[in-house]
Enzyme design. Structure first.
Site, PDB file in Angstrom:
ATOM      1  N   LYS A 101       0.931  -1.091  -0.631  1.00 59.94           N
ATOM      2  CA  LYS A 101      -0.258   0.094   0.269  1.00 59.94           C
ATOM      3  C   LYS A 101       0.637   0.870   0.056  1.00 59.94           C
ATOM      4  O   LYS A 101       0.479   2.169  -0.389  1.00 59.94           O
ATOM      5  CB  LYS A 101      -1.224  -0.295   1.177  1.00 59.94           C
ATOM      6  CG  LYS A 101      -1.479  -1.057   0.827  1.00 59.94           C
ATOM      7  CD  LYS A 101      -3.095  -0.859   0.917  1.00 59.94           C
ATOM      8  CE  LYS A 101      -4.225  -1.473   0.674  1.00 59.94           C
ATOM      9  NZ  LYS A 101      -5.296  -1.535  -0.429  1.00 59.94           N
ATOM     10  N   SER A 137      -9.120   1.461   8.584  1.00 58.85           N
ATOM     11  CA  SER A 137      -8.055   0.900   9.585  1.00 58.85           C
ATOM     12  C   SER A 137      -6.756   0.280   9.202  1.00 58.85           C
ATOM     13  O   SER A 137      -6.559  -0.893  10.301  1.00 58.85           O
ATOM     14  CB  SER A 137      -9.809   0.414  10.511  1.00 58.85           C
ATOM     15  OG  SER A 137     -10.398  -0.567   9.459  1.00 58.85           O
TER      16      SER A 137
END
Lengths: 329, 329
Positions: free
Chosen positions: B68, B93
């Site tokens: 990511k 989250s």
């Protein structure tokens, strides 16, 4: 020609010294086809925590998961053709058992592994996976030695010691040789200390291949035999074995102790909770699986941050064989 | 000159195609200073189990522990100076929250992270470590979106989507670009599928940089929205989210779905026990820590061994952020 005895001693030292360096180079070339050149990793967070540059030589990525493969491979490769045909025998329930099994299998040599009958099934299975033949014995040092001797006699197999044999020590030294090749500016190398085979090999490599690199050992306080041995000047024993670092419960031997006395700066002792904290830190931050014994070296650096400040520190991660369903954290 | 409409369409395709390839190259060059070039690892035992050559691109070793970082870095680097000054906002989250926080911190940009109030403390702490400002909201999609929109309005911050935004997809593609540079003979690349951002980036990279490399997705059967979407031709939702692969509970988006439809061969679904077995296999044999989502790709290969026999298979290990005190095995 008039040569003083001290000059002769110096010349002898130079010849021997050079020979040993050549021996290590030959050892490395001999075992290269049978080992991985393991990677060197680092973590910016760990560097920041310690205020130093810490690099990890990752022998947990070695074949069978530990540096022991290096010594085992060298010991078997050093045998004569006739000796190879008669096989090898060792007593170990840990990484050396797997290393001898795998190295022997790779080289077409029979391996007899003497293990206490109460050794965990997972360790027996690992040896079997690598083709070692397990001979069970009672869980006492006497039974272990007697059983190994019986196999030596019956089969003519050569006994390989996990840490106290020069071919094993030379083989182990190659991890530090590779480390120094990749990181020539290391100012200190730290290894865990169990039977003394890894730190002795590392110390030889630093002596012959580094410009100016100290070697420090790290040991659980609960089994601080090496720490006490360096102070007393003879090989001390442990009276208890109550440490999470199960690979470090053994004591030094007459072959590696003189090397350690001569070339190792000191031993740092750490507590059990410090080992577990260091292990979890490596797992969480570096995303690699290391066994508790390997975490002892980082625990020592974390405990003595000030001493290592701004230095280039190399840690040899000894292995990664751990039961992932039974962790200490 | 007489040019048919199909010739014009083909010319347009060629120009667009080349532009996209240039975009990916520029993306890679742009983010290189802010990411790790992660290693490619393999395991002879896993190769033997499958009868193929399996290589793993280890994004668990990426900064903050997941691929990511690539998309987040590219998205922030693509902002104007004015936009950077107003900051960025996302709702996540998971790994994207950490990635945006770290990329923003590195580039001196303010990051607002919208998180459900019941998110685990360990995840909140990770975001804080990287300097992200957490804004808590109720644990519903509506509250999440409303809170993010409020921050967009109040602060003028730019919203970054974890998977459905072209800068993020382009950033993600660089893992596969590096993979193909190092392993040009890959015949198939397999990635886990959650929101679709990784597989879309991987598919673009394969299309532009590989000679002939298929891209296959792997998805938990329990959240098989991508599998069903490819069959039905429109974006399907999940009705339950009951999988150990917590990074894969999201669904595809309108930006990545067309890329997946065009360039992804198929999606393979796996059961929960197959994911856990594959995860434990990677931990024990490769000595690396991967999150359950990452193990889904190997689980797919293990389940369809015959299909991959004798092939060069590349698996993208998406990340290694897992609570080591709470493992599924």
């Amino acid at each position: 020609m008039n040569v003083s005895s001290s000059e002769i001693a110096f010349l002898q030292f130079c010849i021997e010294n050079n020979m040993n360096k050549q021996t290590l180079i030959q050892t490395h070339n001999r075992i290269k086809p049978f080992i991985h050149k393991t990677p060197v990793l680092s973590s910016s967070l760990i560097n920041k925590m310690i205020g130093a540059t810490i690099v990890f030589k990752c022998e947990n990525f070695q074949k069978m998961g530990a540096f022991k493969m290096r010594g085992a491979a060298n010991a078997i490769l050093s045998l004569s053709e006739e000796e190879r045909q008669r096989g090898v025998v060792t007593h170990s329930s840990g990484n050396f058992a797997q290393a001898v099994s795998l190295a022997a299998q790779t080289l077409g040599v029979k391996a007899y592994i003497v293990m206490p009958e109460n050794a965990p099934q997972v360790k027996k299975n690992a040896v079997k996976t690598y083709g070692g033949e397990i001979i069970e014995c009672e869980a006492t040092p006497q039974a272990r030695e007697a059983t190994a001797n019986q196999i030596k006699e019956d089969k003519g197999a050569t006994f390989l010691h996990p840490s106290n044999q020069k071919e094993v020590i030379y083989g182990n030294s190659t991890a530090a040789i590779e480390f120094l090749e990749e990181q020539p500016n290391l100012e200190v190398m730290i290894t865990p200390v169990g039977g003394g085979g890894l730190i002795a090999g590392t110390a030889l490599a630093a002596h012959h291949f580094a410009k100016n690199c100290k070697v420090i050992g790290a040991e659980p306080k609960a089994v601080d035999d090496a720490y006490r041995s360096l102070i007393s000047g003879h090989i001390e024993m442990n009276s208890s074995f109550n440490t999470v670092a199960d690979g470090l419960r053994t004591h030094l031997g007459d072959c590696n102790f003189p090397i350690i006395q001569k070339h190792v700066e000191k031993i740092i002792c750490v507590e059990e909770d410090e080992i577990i904290t260091a292990m979890q830190l490596i797992w969480e931050r570096m995303k690699i699986i290391v066994e508790p014994s390997s975490a002892v070296a980082l625990a020592a650096v974390l405990k003595h941050k000030e001493e290592f400040k701004n230095q280039n520190v190399g840690i040899i991660v000894s292995g990664g064989n751990v039961d992932v369903r039974n962790l200490p954290f």
